[in-house]
Design an enzyme around this catalytic site. Sequence first.
Site, short mmCIF file in Angstrom:
data_model
loop_
_atom_site.label_atom_id
_atom_site.label_comp_id
_atom_site.label_asym_id
_atom_site.label_seq_id
_atom_site.Cartn_x
_atom_site.Cartn_y
_atom_site.Cartn_z
N HIS A 51 -97.24 6.70 27.31
CA HIS A 51 -95.90 6.62 26.41
C HIS A 51 -96.13 7.48 25.26
O HIS A 51 -97.14 7.94 25.02
CB HIS A 51 -96.11 5.14 25.87
CG HIS A 51 -94.69 4.71 25.06
ND1 HIS A 51 -94.29 5.13 23.75
CD2 HIS A 51 -93.80 3.98 25.63
CE1 HIS A 51 -93.18 4.59 23.56
NE2 HIS A 51 -92.82 3.93 24.44
N ARG A 86 -95.49 -5.39 25.12
CA ARG A 86 -94.39 -5.92 26.31
C ARG A 86 -94.94 -6.07 27.57
O ARG A 86 -94.61 -6.82 28.39
CB ARG A 86 -93.15 -5.06 26.16
CG ARG A 86 -92.56 -5.00 24.97
CD ARG A 86 -91.49 -3.72 24.85
NE ARG A 86 -92.12 -2.43 24.88
CZ ARG A 86 -91.37 -1.19 25.23
NH1 ARG A 86 -89.88 -1.27 25.15
NH2 ARG A 86 -91.88 0.02 25.62
N ASP A 136 -92.69 -0.99 31.64
CA ASP A 136 -92.35 -0.96 33.18
C ASP A 136 -93.32 -1.04 34.13
O ASP A 136 -92.77 -1.31 35.10
CB ASP A 136 -91.67 0.56 33.14
CG ASP A 136 -90.45 0.97 32.12
OD1 ASP A 136 -89.71 0.20 32.12
OD2 ASP A 136 -90.73 2.01 31.33
N SER A 185 -82.55 5.96 24.78
CA SER A 185 -81.01 5.12 24.67
C SER A 185 -80.58 5.02 23.17
O SER A 185 -79.52 5.03 23.01
CB SER A 185 -81.21 3.74 25.48
OG SER A 185 -82.65 3.34 25.13
N HIS A 238 -87.21 7.33 31.35
CA HIS A 238 -86.78 6.34 30.52
C HIS A 238 -86.66 5.01 31.34
O HIS A 238 -87.59 4.45 31.94
CB HIS A 238 -85.48 6.66 29.71
CG HIS A 238 -85.26 5.80 28.52
ND1 HIS A 238 -86.17 5.03 27.85
CD2 HIS A 238 -84.16 5.80 27.67
CE1 HIS A 238 -85.60 4.36 26.89
NE2 HIS A 238 -84.29 4.81 26.78
C1 MLT Z 1 -88.31 2.15 25.18
O1 MLT Z 1 -88.33 0.86 25.32
O2 MLT Z 1 -87.34 2.73 24.55
C2 MLT Z 1 -89.42 3.13 25.90
O3 MLT Z 1 -90.64 2.36 25.96
C3 MLT Z 1 -89.32 4.39 25.52
C4 MLT Z 1 -89.57 4.81 24.01
O4 MLT Z 1 -89.86 4.04 23.31
O5 MLT Z 1 -89.73 6.00 23.84
#
Ligand code: MLT
Length: 424
Positions: free
Chosen positions: A303, A312, A358, A228, A258
């Site tokens: 990850h 998180r 997540d 993103s 994602h």
């Molecule tokens: C994020 O928060 O964008 C996800 O953990 C994915 C990432 O860091 O690649």
Amino acid sequence: MIWKKWAWLPDYLENQISKDSEVTSPWPSSTDLKEVLKCKIPKEQERIKNFRKSNGDKKVGDITIDMMYGGMRGINALVWETSELDAEEGIRFRGLTIPECQKCLPKAPCGCEPLPEGLFWLLVTGDIPTEEQAEALSKEWSCRSKLPDYVTSFLKRHSKRCSSHVTTSSCYDSFEQRKCGAEIKCSDSSKDWSYNFTEMMGFDNPELVELMRLYLTIHSDHEGGNVSAHTVHLVGSALSDPYLSMAAGLNGLAGPLHGLANQEVLVWLQKIQKEHGKDVTDDQLKAFITKTLKTGVVPGYGHAILRKTDPRYMCQREFALKNLPDDPLFKLVSKVYTIVPPMLKDLGKVKNPWPNVDAHSGVLLQYYGLKEMNFYTVLFGVSRALGVMASLIWARALGLPIERPKSLTTNALIKAYGGCDKKK
Ligand code: MLT
């Protein structure tokens, strides 16, 4: 040091404060973000210009053919000022870890969690905001919250498939179903962003507001290479406006690898409950995980960069331990946390057996009645907007050019580096 009003600060920030106190107070008193930026941008432009002048031709790494075919993992190729991810430690927002942000950032009058407005100020300026500065953003965002009529009617008319508005449309559908057509509340400019957002979703629960403050803070930024953030940056580099850039990023966030992953986690947890009831035993859970691993992965685990439990995940776990320790779904999430990592480690080929963000978010949202799973990526996107927009401001301020790396064909690579037989 009149601005030293925080009881607690990490050492390196204390040091920076005493070193720079004469010239740049970390808390310039203006509550006008644009004013603060007006003062910071030329200094930062100059700093980077000088840095590039003396170091511009230095190498930051090598690129292998495997990296090119492997999703560009390990290539240091982007500049992203607002946050940095450490494989062992997790994310730091402008140098601050999540627990540090929880301590340092301004809070709502009766709240314990940081205000996302404060986090946004930190991401944009690099400074910890005063309460007044965070409050000024709450007011500003509240004043900007009314959607133009044409947008509202567009959202009502178009289906969720409309690509550029997919997330917003889904969100609108969810509101409509749960609120039985009731009108969405207006924003209250005396309240913070998370409070207003939660009210607008049709909830009236201070604990959920607190969760939203935490949720919207921790999902905001994860350095620049995730899908993103990178998408927003890439599209923004063509000077597409922030809305177009954000819409592109949201479409990336909607992918199952994602932002959609939190939904997949919940579906997976619910399948376990459906098959084994609320009191699943360790053996039943192990068997279920083994079955899952035969055809896929355990959702929410692993990850691309992290090699430890995502902080998180940890702060959401702490929130749950404090507020919903006996919730059956949370108990299942906890059990999964004790059972999955050793099982993944035993496979011997998993780089990161630990849970990411997540693996925990869905259970909290479910507990507070936010049951519409296809809204979860929208929530993630609302938070991610903070990080990617803060970075877009700096991309524009630094005049970063259109992103346009060179690509090569496989034939060109073989010609340059040799065919299969040459590897030995
Ligand atoms: C994020 O928060 O964008 C996800 O953990 C994915 C990432 O860091 O690649």
